[in-house]
Design a protein around this motif. Sequence first.
Motif, PDB file in Angstrom:
ATOM      1  N   GLY A 263      37.413 -72.427 -38.646  1.00  0.00           N
ATOM      2  CA  GLY A 263      38.225 -73.118 -39.647  1.00  0.00           C
ATOM      3  C   GLY A 263      39.657 -73.320 -39.214  1.00  0.00           C
ATOM      4  N   GLY A 264      40.498 -73.676 -40.180  1.00  0.00           N
ATOM      5  CA  GLY A 264      41.907 -73.966 -39.926  1.00  0.00           C
ATOM      6  C   GLY A 264      42.574 -72.835 -39.168  1.00  0.00           C
ATOM      7  N   LEU A 265      43.495 -73.218 -38.326  1.00  0.00           N
ATOM      8  CA  LEU A 265      44.107 -72.245 -37.420  1.00  0.00           C
ATOM      9  C   LEU A 265      45.619 -72.294 -37.562  1.00  0.00           C
ATOM     10  N   CYS A 266      46.205 -71.204 -38.060  1.00  0.00           N
ATOM     11  CA  CYS A 266      47.669 -71.115 -38.100  1.00  0.00           C
ATOM     12  C   CYS A 266      48.151 -70.689 -36.718  1.00  0.00           C
ATOM     13  N   VAL A 267      49.155 -71.373 -36.226  1.00  0.00           N
ATOM     14  CA  VAL A 267      49.677 -70.993 -34.906  1.00  0.00           C
ATOM     15  C   VAL A 267      50.938 -70.162 -35.026  1.00  0.00           C
TER      16      VAL A 267
ATOM     17  N   GLU B  21      59.448 -88.124 -25.114  1.00  0.00           N
ATOM     18  CA  GLU B  21      57.986 -88.154 -25.133  1.00  0.00           C
ATOM     19  C   GLU B  21      57.490 -87.883 -26.547  1.00  0.00           C
ATOM     20  N   THR B  22      56.357 -88.497 -26.872  1.00  0.00           N
ATOM     21  CA  THR B  22      55.763 -88.265 -28.178  1.00  0.00           C
ATOM     22  C   THR B  22      54.483 -87.473 -28.003  1.00  0.00           C
ATOM     23  N   GLY B  23      54.361 -86.386 -28.742  1.00  0.00           N
ATOM     24  CA  GLY B  23      53.150 -85.577 -28.610  1.00  0.00           C
ATOM     25  C   GLY B  23      53.164 -84.417 -29.582  1.00  0.00           C
ATOM     26  N   TYR B  24      52.186 -83.565 -29.436  1.00  0.00           N
ATOM     27  CA  TYR B  24      52.081 -82.388 -30.316  1.00  0.00           C
ATOM     28  C   TYR B  24      52.982 -81.291 -29.760  1.00  0.00           C
ATOM     29  N   VAL B  25      54.103 -81.082 -30.424  1.00  0.00           N
ATOM     30  CA  VAL B  25      55.138 -80.196 -29.904  1.00  0.00           C
ATOM     31  C   VAL B  25      54.712 -78.728 -30.024  1.00  0.00           C
ATOM     32  N   PHE B  26      54.086 -78.396 -31.173  1.00  0.00           N
ATOM     33  CA  PHE B  26      53.703 -76.990 -31.393  1.00  0.00           C
ATOM     34  C   PHE B  26      52.248 -76.743 -30.984  1.00  0.00           C
ATOM     35  N   GLU B  27      51.337 -77.507 -31.613  1.00  0.00           N
ATOM     36  CA  GLU B  27      49.918 -77.283 -31.362  1.00  0.00           C
ATOM     37  C   GLU B  27      49.135 -78.540 -31.721  1.00  0.00           C
ATOM     38  N   ASP B  28      48.082 -78.818 -30.970  1.00  0.00           N
ATOM     39  CA  ASP B  28      47.206 -79.946 -31.296  1.00  0.00           C
ATOM     40  C   ASP B  28      46.497 -79.668 -32.625  1.00  0.00           C
ATOM     41  N   PRO B  29      46.136 -80.724 -33.353  1.00  0.00           N
ATOM     42  CA  PRO B  29      45.362 -80.497 -34.571  1.00  0.00           C
ATOM     43  C   PRO B  29      43.917 -80.150 -34.243  1.00  0.00           C
ATOM     44  N   VAL B  30      43.642 -78.882 -34.165  1.00  0.00           N
ATOM     45  CA  VAL B  30      42.292 -78.404 -33.844  1.00  0.00           C
ATOM     46  C   VAL B  30      41.935 -77.278 -34.804  1.00  0.00           C
ATOM     47  N   SER B  31      40.654 -77.017 -34.887  1.00  0.00           N
ATOM     48  CA  SER B  31      40.182 -75.884 -35.697  1.00  0.00           C
ATOM     49  C   SER B  31      39.682 -74.782 -34.777  1.00  0.00           C
TER      50      SER B  31
ATOM     51  N   ILE C 125      35.232 -66.792 -42.251  1.00  0.00           N
ATOM     52  CA  ILE C 125      35.309 -68.256 -42.167  1.00  0.00           C
ATOM     53  C   ILE C 125      36.465 -68.701 -43.045  1.00  0.00           C
ATOM     54  N   GLU C 126      37.314 -69.554 -42.508  1.00  0.00           N
ATOM     55  CA  GLU C 126      38.451 -70.082 -43.287  1.00  0.00           C
ATOM     56  C   GLU C 126      37.977 -71.283 -44.100  1.00  0.00           C
ATOM     57  N   GLY C 127      38.672 -71.594 -45.217  1.00  0.00           N
ATOM     58  CA  GLY C 127      38.393 -72.864 -45.886  1.00  0.00           C
ATOM     59  C   GLY C 127      38.133 -72.808 -47.375  1.00  0.00           C
ATOM     60  N   ARG C 128      38.949 -72.044 -48.109  1.00  0.00           N
ATOM     61  CA  ARG C 128      38.764 -72.052 -49.570  1.00  0.00           C
ATOM     62  C   ARG C 128      39.043 -73.423 -50.159  1.00  0.00           C
TER      63      ARG C 128
ATOM     64  N   LEU D  67      26.745 -78.999 -34.053  1.00  0.00           N
ATOM     65  CA  LEU D  67      26.488 -79.008 -35.496  1.00  0.00           C
ATOM     66  C   LEU D  67      27.786 -78.969 -36.301  1.00  0.00           C
ATOM     67  N   LEU D  68      28.757 -78.219 -35.797  1.00  0.00           N
ATOM     68  CA  LEU D  68      29.970 -77.990 -36.581  1.00  0.00           C
ATOM     69  C   LEU D  68      31.129 -78.915 -36.222  1.00  0.00           C
ATOM     70  N   ALA D  69      31.025 -79.645 -35.125  1.00  0.00           N
ATOM     71  CA  ALA D  69      32.159 -80.467 -34.663  1.00  0.00           C
ATOM     72  C   ALA D  69      32.699 -81.420 -35.732  1.00  0.00           C
ATOM     73  N   PRO D  70      31.840 -82.132 -36.498  1.00  0.00           N
ATOM     74  CA  PRO D  70      32.402 -83.076 -37.469  1.00  0.00           C
ATOM     75  C   PRO D  70      33.241 -82.414 -38.559  1.00  0.00           C
ATOM     76  N   LEU D  71      33.052 -81.117 -38.768  1.00  0.00           N
ATOM     77  CA  LEU D  71      33.751 -80.438 -39.866  1.00  0.00           C
ATOM     78  C   LEU D  71      35.114 -79.907 -39.462  1.00  0.00           C
ATOM     79  N   THR D  72      35.467 -80.039 -38.174  1.00  0.00           N
ATOM     80  CA  THR D  72      36.705 -79.435 -37.711  1.00  0.00           C
ATOM     81  C   THR D  72      37.878 -80.411 -37.786  1.00  0.00           C
ATOM     82  N   GLU D  73      39.052 -79.843 -38.025  1.00  0.00           N
ATOM     83  CA  GLU D  73      40.276 -80.638 -38.110  1.00  0.00           C
ATOM     84  C   GLU D  73      40.489 -81.392 -36.806  1.00  0.00           C
ATOM     85  N   GLY D  74      40.758 -82.700 -36.921  1.00  0.00           N
ATOM     86  CA  GLY D  74      40.938 -83.507 -35.723  1.00  0.00           C
ATOM     87  C   GLY D  74      39.649 -83.650 -34.930  1.00  0.00           C
ATOM     88  N   GLN D  75      38.552 -83.149 -35.504  1.00  0.00           N
ATOM     89  CA  GLN D  75      37.227 -83.139 -34.856  1.00  0.00           C
ATOM     90  C   GLN D  75      37.272 -82.450 -33.495  1.00  0.00           C
TER      91      GLN D  75
END
Lengths: 331, 195
Positions: free
Chosen positions: A171-175, A246-256, A276-279, A311-319
């Motif tokens: 699930g969601g990932l705090c960095v 430059e333009t990009g993800y400065v802290f972290e990519d949107p991933v789960s 599992i995260e995701g209330r 199976l789970l890839a479509p459910l993740t942030e940013g896929q």
Amino acid sequence: MTQKAMELVCPAGTPAALRTAVDAGADTIYCGFRDQTNARNFPGLNFSRKEMQQGIEYAGKNGAKVLVAVNTFAQAGNTDLWYKAIDDVAASDAHAIILADIGLLDYAASKHPDLRVHLSVQAAAANADMINYYASEFGAKRVVLPRVLTVQEIAAINREISCETEVFIFGGLCVMAEGRCSLSSYCTGKSPNINGVCSPPGSVKYEDHGTHLESTLEGITINQYPKGEAAAYPTLCKGRFESLGETGYVFEDPVSLNAAQILPQLQEAGVTALKIEGRQRGKAYMAQVVKSFRKAVDAVAKGQSFDLDALLAPLTEGQKSTKGSYQKTWR
Amino acid sequence: MSNGTVRSFPPFVARVTRFLPLLPLERLISEVANRVASQHPEFFDRLDDYASKSFVIVPTDLDWVASLTFHNEKVQLHLARSLDSFPNRDVTVTAPFFTLVSLLDGEEDGDALFFSRDLTIEGDTEAVLALRNALDDAEIDFIHECSAIAGPLSRPLEAGGKKAIGLLKASPFMRARQQENAEPSMDGMPGAYPT
């Protein structure tokens, strides 16, 4: 050789999601009251006191347990809301309460010594000394480890502590350091740690410009997604910004986070429970993720192999997904 | 990109349905919606203050849009041919028709559809989250509810309807998401394409 399966701890934002998670094979469900005492304080989400008791009864009848998260930090001068939440959990049939605030841990230990306490990830207890302090002073029986540790570090911690450990697996990932991050507060004036909302939806806007989708937080552009690119949550830590030309993800990519592949190592490291995260997610997410991990956790206990990634890839942030800190490959 | 389950009607369906009168459809859907609402009082409790908002639903593969409001625990539904008919809307939710139905049924995850760009939301994000969560909790079965108005024929209608829709969604008649969007393009982006 068959080992005892690790406990599967699943989220629920509504009574229907709780029932779905129980039916899908969750051992334990965690949820919160419908106010700022829990860290997923979103519109239309969470439980009234009556719904919580009904959910606990449903889980109990089906062999599952319920944990109630009171895992934000009490606001100075307004602590009664949090004390009341603790009192209500103690009066319910919940298996345990999840707390982060040291003052609330003290309140629970003093007023309700029989109430089982789990230490929230929001407490950011990331070493054995901190965990042993919470265990000895407030009777914490389990600690939810921050998502900054490698498997080796988790194993080392488990050798030095007396309480159980629970780790996030999907699930969601705090960095950021959890329970300490105020990044979205700078834009919105609301704290994830007190108000229970990171990137509060009242400050979020999406606008489809035809060529691209733009997400903003209190008027500040978080991201622009061209057609054909997967979108993500509008959090500042996973925003795309221009820096040094430059333009990009400065802290972290949107991933789960997806730690499915390292479940055997987590079992080996002495982890008791997998979270599992995701209330904030719906029943469909719950059904698919919980069913998948139920099979995976049982397979690991029997020493069998499994594959959940496709199976789970479509459910993740940013896929997209990552094993996070468990196997440090971050930039 | 697309989560692989999203299917749209081919364009000629919108062209054909353009000539159907909206008023009978509006009355039929309103009746079903209010029947469902009366059985799920907790829906309004969960929707809370956002019940006063105006939600406009846009099925991308049909030729009508729907406006929904929830005053006084009643569903007020209006259909129109164009989004311009509802200039004061608070929320716009856009997706193919069956994707919207699967969201209503709780068969698809709204966040996953948003990540895959199969679902677009604009406007008051708090209101749309409240609606999504209230619907998800209500455990609505769209075909069951639609069939119920047929009285004694509801059970065979429901069974037949579910089978027919299942076949329709899997048939080559329905279109998978356009593949031309499979790779992100920088065309038309306001700035340099991000690294």
